[in-house]
Design a protein around this motif. Sequence first.
Motif, PDB file in Angstrom:
ATOM      1  N   VAL A 192      55.305 -34.583  14.577  1.00 50.96           N
ATOM      2  CA  VAL A 192      54.193 -35.442  14.183  1.00 50.96           C
ATOM      3  C   VAL A 192      52.912 -35.038  14.900  1.00 50.96           C
ATOM      4  CG1 VAL A 192      53.301 -37.803  14.233  1.00 50.96           C
ATOM      5  CG2 VAL A 192      55.705 -37.393  13.650  1.00 50.96           C
ATOM      6  N   GLU A 193      52.989 -34.813  16.220  1.00 48.21           N
ATOM      7  CA  GLU A 193      51.789 -34.599  17.033  1.00 48.21           C
ATOM      8  C   GLU A 193      51.330 -33.143  17.067  1.00 48.21           C
ATOM      9  OE1 GLU A 193      51.783 -36.444  20.839  1.00 48.21           O
ATOM     10  OE2 GLU A 193      52.509 -38.373  20.085  1.00 48.21           O
ATOM     11  N   ILE A 194      52.244 -32.202  16.846  1.00 49.93           N
ATOM     12  CA  ILE A 194      51.862 -30.780  16.869  1.00 49.93           C
ATOM     13  C   ILE A 194      51.855 -30.196  15.467  1.00 49.93           C
ATOM     14  CG2 ILE A 194      52.504 -28.484  17.708  1.00 49.93           C
ATOM     15  CD1 ILE A 194      53.644 -29.804  20.210  1.00 49.93           C
ATOM     16  N   GLY A 195      52.923 -30.437  14.704  1.00 50.41           N
ATOM     17  CA  GLY A 195      53.005 -29.911  13.341  1.00 50.41           C
ATOM     18  C   GLY A 195      54.439 -29.836  12.882  1.00 50.41           C
ATOM     19  N   ASP A 196      54.663 -30.077  11.586  1.00 54.14           N
ATOM     20  CA  ASP A 196      56.044 -30.136  11.093  1.00 54.14           C
ATOM     21  C   ASP A 196      56.693 -28.765  11.001  1.00 54.14           C
ATOM     22  OD1 ASP A 196      54.704 -29.096   8.940  1.00 54.14           O
ATOM     23  OD2 ASP A 196      55.117 -30.784   7.598  1.00 54.14           O
ATOM     24  N   ARG A 233      67.568 -28.658  25.819  1.00 54.41           N
ATOM     25  CA  ARG A 233      68.278 -29.689  25.050  1.00 54.41           C
ATOM     26  C   ARG A 233      67.730 -31.084  25.336  1.00 54.41           C
ATOM     27  NH1 ARG A 233      73.681 -26.780  26.986  1.00 54.41           N
ATOM     28  NH2 ARG A 233      73.652 -24.996  25.550  1.00 54.41           N
ATOM     29  N   ILE A 234      67.345 -31.321  26.581  1.00 52.34           N
ATOM     30  CA  ILE A 234      66.756 -32.618  26.932  1.00 52.34           C
ATOM     31  C   ILE A 234      65.463 -32.829  26.153  1.00 52.34           C
ATOM     32  CG2 ILE A 234      65.622 -33.904  28.781  1.00 52.34           C
ATOM     33  CD1 ILE A 234      67.672 -32.675  30.719  1.00 52.34           C
ATOM     34  N   LEU A 235      64.597 -31.813  26.162  1.00 52.65           N
ATOM     35  CA  LEU A 235      63.331 -31.917  25.448  1.00 52.65           C
ATOM     36  C   LEU A 235      63.551 -32.086  23.946  1.00 52.65           C
ATOM     37  CD1 LEU A 235      61.170 -29.181  27.245  1.00 52.65           C
ATOM     38  CD2 LEU A 235      60.858 -31.666  27.375  1.00 52.65           C
ATOM     39  N   GLN A 236      64.472 -31.304  23.396  1.00 46.17           N
ATOM     40  CA  GLN A 236      64.696 -31.355  21.958  1.00 46.17           C
ATOM     41  C   GLN A 236      65.261 -32.709  21.531  1.00 46.17           C
ATOM     42  OE1 GLN A 236      67.514 -28.510  20.338  1.00 46.17           O
ATOM     43  NE2 GLN A 236      66.472 -28.521  18.348  1.00 46.17           N
ATOM     44  N   SER A 237      66.229 -33.221  22.286  1.00 46.65           N
ATOM     45  CA  SER A 237      66.855 -34.490  21.907  1.00 46.65           C
ATOM     46  C   SER A 237      65.870 -35.654  21.986  1.00 46.65           C
ATOM     47  CB  SER A 237      68.068 -34.767  22.803  1.00 46.65           C
ATOM     48  OG  SER A 237      67.672 -34.922  24.155  1.00 46.65           O
ATOM     49  N   LYS A 238      64.933 -35.590  22.937  1.00 44.37           N
ATOM     50  CA  LYS A 238      63.999 -36.697  23.139  1.00 44.37           C
ATOM     51  C   LYS A 238      62.746 -36.594  22.273  1.00 44.37           C
ATOM     52  CE  LYS A 238      65.108 -38.019  27.916  1.00 44.37           C
ATOM     53  NZ  LYS A 238      64.546 -38.176  29.292  1.00 44.37           N
ATOM     54  N   TYR A 239      62.281 -35.357  22.030  1.00 44.54           N
ATOM     55  CA  TYR A 239      60.921 -35.219  21.525  1.00 44.54           C
ATOM     56  C   TYR A 239      60.763 -34.376  20.258  1.00 44.54           C
ATOM     57  CZ  TYR A 239      60.124 -36.803  26.318  1.00 44.54           C
ATOM     58  OH  TYR A 239      60.144 -37.497  27.491  1.00 44.54           O
ATOM     59  N   GLU A 240      61.857 -33.930  19.643  1.00 51.71           N
ATOM     60  CA  GLU A 240      61.719 -33.058  18.476  1.00 51.71           C
ATOM     61  C   GLU A 240      60.949 -33.755  17.340  1.00 51.71           C
ATOM     62  OE1 GLU A 240      64.350 -30.039  15.681  1.00 51.71           O
ATOM     63  OE2 GLU A 240      65.381 -31.569  16.887  1.00 51.71           O
ATOM     64  N   LYS A 273      47.274 -28.377  21.909  1.00 52.14           N
ATOM     65  CA  LYS A 273      48.245 -29.375  21.451  1.00 52.14           C
ATOM     66  C   LYS A 273      49.546 -29.266  22.259  1.00 52.14           C
ATOM     67  CE  LYS A 273      46.817 -29.802  16.587  1.00 52.14           C
ATOM     68  NZ  LYS A 273      47.254 -29.562  15.179  1.00 52.14           N
ATOM     69  N   PHE A 274      50.024 -28.033  22.446  1.00 53.92           N
ATOM     70  CA  PHE A 274      51.240 -27.823  23.232  1.00 53.92           C
ATOM     71  C   PHE A 274      51.048 -28.332  24.660  1.00 53.92           C
ATOM     72  CE2 PHE A 274      53.033 -25.657  19.791  1.00 53.92           C
ATOM     73  CZ  PHE A 274      54.263 -25.097  20.092  1.00 53.92           C
ATOM     74  N   ASP A 275      49.902 -27.988  25.244  1.00 54.77           N
ATOM     75  CA  ASP A 275      49.628 -28.391  26.622  1.00 54.77           C
ATOM     76  C   ASP A 275      49.604 -29.913  26.742  1.00 54.77           C
ATOM     77  OD1 ASP A 275      47.774 -29.162  28.950  1.00 54.77           O
ATOM     78  OD2 ASP A 275      48.065 -27.027  29.322  1.00 54.77           O
TER      79      ASP A 275
END
Length: 312
Positions: free
Chosen positions: A254-258, A242-249, A300-302
């Motif tokens: 944009v940076e990995i893919g829609d 949830r922390i990752l999703q709320s901050k970086y979704e 990209k994920f890394d």
Amino acid sequence: MKIGKLEKVDIRQLWIGEASDFTPWLAKKENMELLGDEIGIELEVVQQEKNVGSFRADILCRSTIDNHNILIENQLEKTDHTHLGQILTYAAGLDAVTIIWIAKKFTEEHRAAIDWLNKITDDKFNFFGIEIEVYRIGDSLPAPFFQIVSKPNDWSKAVKATTQSQELTETKALNLEYWQAMKQYLEDKGTLLKQQKPLPQHWTNFALGKTDIYMAAVASVRDGFIRVELNINTTNAKEQFRILQSKYEELAAVEIGDKIFWNELPDRKVSLVSLEKSVNVADKSNWPEQHQWLLENLEKFDKFFRPKIKNL
């Protein structure tokens, strides 16, 4: 252009004692990264001087790909029977373990012994023989160099482990061949990604610098897709997800893919973030393109997630 001369340095000039000098040096994060780069495993130090029966292994680590134990035994001299006996004791005293024996010089007899251990054991055990050397050029700082003299044969071990219990099905054989081909593809491309050994299963894991958080590449023959995943499998996976999703979704789109998909999986321990592509996994002629897609998106994920999960 002037060219310097590579000069070999006596390792005792850098490390006088194994336990007092070399082991603490090796246990530092930056030096574990050097060793991990050489053997293709991300190492996370758990404990120095780990008790195994009446012996003490120099360093206990874990692989950040699959969380299995890795024991390191150091020797700043030529290999001897005493240390060979110790690594056998460590292997006998632990389940599913990788043993790394580092020495100044491996005799032919001890190198052959490591080769033999890799041949007769199943895929729960992996033995590495590594020589440590130090070099400098002119007045440069001395630089350590890890030279592998013996290592596991991943292909034969994977086949042996499966065929001991059952014959490989057509799909499992294809899975094994697919990941073996991808490993070779990654080696040819020179990526820094660290893949687990190829196995006859529909996924393979990649290290991401933290235990229980890792990436995976998935190839489904039955459902016709390949997928890149971030797997969060910690004790507080849902909170971290949830922390990752709320901050970086939004930024990830944009940076990995829609088409990136965030899936908390509330009924399971693991949560994941994934990106998927429809393909015919059984079409071997298309494997290079599939492996290229997996490589590009794993990188990209890394690049995106590694610095962010470091601070979770």
